[in-house]
Structures are given as C-alpha cells and as structure tokens.
Design an enzyme around this catalytic site. Structure first.
Site, PDB file in Angstrom:
ATOM      1  N   PRO A   2       0.811  -1.266   0.255  1.00 19.02           N
ATOM      2  CA  PRO A   2       0.099  -0.189  -0.140  1.00 19.02           C
ATOM      3  C   PRO A   2       0.915   1.290   0.001  1.00 19.02           C
ATOM      4  O   PRO A   2       1.604   1.543   1.049  1.00 19.02           O
ATOM      5  CB  PRO A   2      -0.625  -0.131   1.595  1.00 19.02           C
ATOM      6  CG  PRO A   2       0.053  -1.032   2.267  1.00 19.02           C
ATOM      7  CD  PRO A   2       0.978  -1.555   1.442  1.00 19.02           C
ATOM      8  N   GLU A   3       0.684   2.126  -1.001  1.00 19.08           N
ATOM      9  CA  GLU A   3       1.304   3.479  -0.893  1.00 19.08           C
ATOM     10  C   GLU A   3      -0.214   4.223  -0.737  1.00 19.08           C
ATOM     11  O   GLU A   3      -1.231   3.913  -0.567  1.00 19.08           O
ATOM     12  CB  GLU A   3       1.796   3.777  -2.248  1.00 19.08           C
ATOM     13  CG  GLU A   3       3.040   2.895  -2.506  1.00 19.08           C
ATOM     14  CD  GLU A   3       3.724   3.327  -3.736  1.00 19.08           C
ATOM     15  OE1 GLU A   3       3.677   4.471  -4.006  1.00 19.08           O
ATOM     16  OE2 GLU A   3       4.163   2.343  -4.511  1.00 19.08           O
ATOM     17  N   LYS A  58       0.349   7.037   4.764  1.00 18.29           N
ATOM     18  CA  LYS A  58       0.032   5.841   4.383  1.00 18.29           C
ATOM     19  C   LYS A  58      -0.877   5.047   5.519  1.00 18.29           C
ATOM     20  O   LYS A  58      -0.828   3.876   5.830  1.00 18.29           O
ATOM     21  CB  LYS A  58       1.195   4.770   3.930  1.00 18.29           C
ATOM     22  CG  LYS A  58       1.809   5.255   2.630  1.00 18.29           C
ATOM     23  CD  LYS A  58       3.105   4.737   2.462  1.00 18.29           C
ATOM     24  CE  LYS A  58       4.202   5.344   1.276  1.00 18.29           C
ATOM     25  NZ  LYS A  58       5.306   4.936   1.250  1.00 18.29           N
ATOM     26  N   ARG A 277      16.111  -0.270  -3.630  1.00 15.45           N
ATOM     27  CA  ARG A 277      14.755  -0.702  -4.289  1.00 15.45           C
ATOM     28  C   ARG A 277      14.722  -0.795  -5.533  1.00 15.45           C
ATOM     29  O   ARG A 277      15.353   0.311  -6.336  1.00 15.45           O
ATOM     30  CB  ARG A 277      13.704   0.288  -3.848  1.00 15.45           C
ATOM     31  CG  ARG A 277      13.211   0.550  -2.121  1.00 15.45           C
ATOM     32  CD  ARG A 277      11.902  -0.210  -2.045  1.00 15.45           C
ATOM     33  NE  ARG A 277      12.053  -1.048  -0.645  1.00 15.45           N
ATOM     34  CZ  ARG A 277      11.664  -0.759   0.262  1.00 15.45           C
ATOM     35  NH1 ARG A 277      11.245   0.391   0.723  1.00 15.45           N
ATOM     36  NH2 ARG A 277      11.484  -1.576   1.335  1.00 15.45           N
TER      37      ARG A 277
END
Length: 287
Positions: A2-3, A58, A277
DNA sequence: AAGAGGCCCTGATAGC
DNA sequence: TGCTATCAGGGCCTCT
C-alpha cells in the site's frame, strides 16, 4: 502493497462500512506485528463508536468517539477484509461473490461490529496498530512526516529549502517520508517517468522547471491511482474484493525490457537498484 | 547532519 | 520433488 492511493481506497470503503458504528468486541489472534499489540488494546476500542475513518499519508486513522484514535499501518502486506455476520446478508450482498476467501493464516486482529467485522491480515507483519490518546499526540505522532503531495505546503519554496545542503538523487527523496509523505516505490518511478527525469539525477542539478513537474506530477499520479482504485499487484483489493486497475497504467514499473510507452520514444525500460529498491525508467526520454 | 546499509518477516517464484 | 537464492508495494535503526 500500500502506498497512499491504496490506503485511501481502503479508507473510503472502510468509512462507508463502519462510520458511526460501535465496536462490540475486538479479538487479537496474533499480537506480533511491527509493534506488539498491547494487552489493553481491545479495552481501548471496545464499546467506542467510530466517528469516521481518516487517513494521513499511508496511515489509516479510526477516529473514536472519546477523541482517541486507532492508527493502522498496512506495512508491505497488510490487508483488511470485511465479513458479514448475518448469512442472509452474505447471500444477498453482491460484493460477497467477488470477495476473496478470507485467509485463515496470518489474521492478526478482528474488530467486530453488530452486523459485520473487519479482519486484519498481514503475512509479513510489517504493519501495526496503535492507539493514540488525543489529537495533540496524534499531531506529534506525525510530526516527522513531510506534507502529502496534495498539500499546498509541498511547493517550490519548500523543496528548495529542503534540498539545501543535501546531495542524494531525486528518487530517494521521493521515497523519503520526511520530505514528502505517501509516495512509495511504485509511484516514485511513475512520477519520475511522467516528469522525464532520470531517477539517479542529483537534486543539485534539478532546474526550476523540474521541481515544478515533480510537484504537479506527484499529485497527478496519486489522484489518478485513487480514481482507478489503486494498483493491484500481488494481492491488493479493496474491501469489496475488487481489484484496482492502475497497474494497467504503469508506464515503467515492472516493465523492464519493454518498449517505452511515450509516443515516438524508441527507449527501453531499464531496471536499477536505487536506494535499495528496484527502480524503473526509460533509458532515452528520462534524462 | 546526511547518507548508506541492514534489519524486521513470510511467501512466491526462479533456477538448479 | 526439493533445495537454495532472490525478490516483494515500508519504515526504523545504526554506523560512518
């Protein structure tokens, strides 16, 4: 998972389901999350009415009638499922047929209302629940976080002040929640593609126009993703079990080796590890 | 202070 | 089939 957009989609459906409803009971199936769920957690929620479901960055925020708050962070793999108590409801509710089967492993928390319950599931346990006693402490809890991209505080002056004395690349700043909050690894790549900026570009070499693009495109990408119900890669679904569709709009994320989607661009999407990332970008139109 | 890197945890997938 | 390695959308901590 989830962003900001995915959390917002969850917030919207959750708000519809539990706003103004009273928590009857809380069952902790497994206390082990990022922060161990405290023993008095159930007590602090039970018999409280949810006035509304809010969100910052978030974080989901269940606002309780006694002016305290229940923060929920979904971490990387947290999902919330809704289960109707009444079997008649189950059979007549169309969303039931689209619902995923409730997982039986990694359910951590169940919050039970009169007609339904919400179930928090989190295999990787990076998410957490936290009770915040009042609005002052809530503000303090979020004090270290930068503005959301939608906030007017996220402007050119803010950016140039924040960048002073810093030297990293632009991608790592978009992921830095102290700088701007709500953007995660997927949308960082998408924002930079839309801005035609190479993720490795040092902030010192950004022009005025580049910063302007970042401000505009951060809002644009996130709003568009919210409108499309978020991105469903792996298992993200909204509470009705429906997938979001923004993953179909990915221009670069997860598209290594494929052609650039920008019209007339002959570039190929590359993947590089930046700030630990995976980062995706076009080797031609992102300079 | 800023920045790099490691770590928390489980599951899916790829490669042998 | 079964092993191992790698990777996954977040955020916090420590070390330099």
């Amino acid at each position: 998972m989830p962003e900001l957009p995915e959390v917002e989609v969850v917030r919207q459906s959750l708000n519809k389901k539990i706003k103004k409803k009273k928590v009857k009971r809380v069952i902790i199936r497994n206390r082990n999350l990022r922060f161990k769920i405290p023993l008095n957690f159930s007590n602090l929620l039970e018999n409280k009415k949810i006035t509304k479901v809010d969100r910052f960055s978030k974080y989901l925020i269940l606002c309780l009638c006694n002016k305290s708050y229940c923060l929920i962070h979904l971490g990387m793999s947290g999902t919330i499922h809704i289960v109707y108590k009444n079997k008649k409801n189950l059979l007549t509710n169309s969303s039931f047929y689209n619902s995923p089967k409730l997982p039986n492993k990694h359910n951590h928390v169940e919050i039970i209302f009169k007609n339904l319950k919400i179930v928090y599931n989190d295999p990787r346990r990076f998410g957490f629940f936290q009770i915040i006693q009042n609005s002052y402490l809530l503000k303090k809890r979020f004090a270290h976080l930068g503005p959301e991209p939608f906030n007017s505080k996220f402007n050119l002056r803010y950016i140039s002040t924040y960048f002073k004395g810093k030297k990293k690349n632009i991608k790592s700043f978009l992921l830095d929640q102290n700088f701007v909050s709500g953007i995660g690894n997927i949308y960082a790549s998408e924002i930079l593609f839309l801005s035609r900026l190479n993720p490795k570009k040092k902030i010192s070499s950004l022009e005025y126009q580049d910063c302007k693009k970042i401000i505009i495109n951060s809002k644009k990408i996130l709003l568009d993703a919210i409108k499309k119900g978020g991105s469903s890669i792996r298992d993200f679904k909204n509470l009705s079990g429906r997938n979001g569709s923004f993953q179909k709009d990915f221009k670069v994320y997860n598209r290594e080796g494929l052609n650039c989607k920008r019209s007339k661009c002959l570039g190929i999407i590359k993947k590089k590890i930046i700030s630990n990332r995976s980062t995706f970008f076009c080797n031609i139109c992102q300079i």
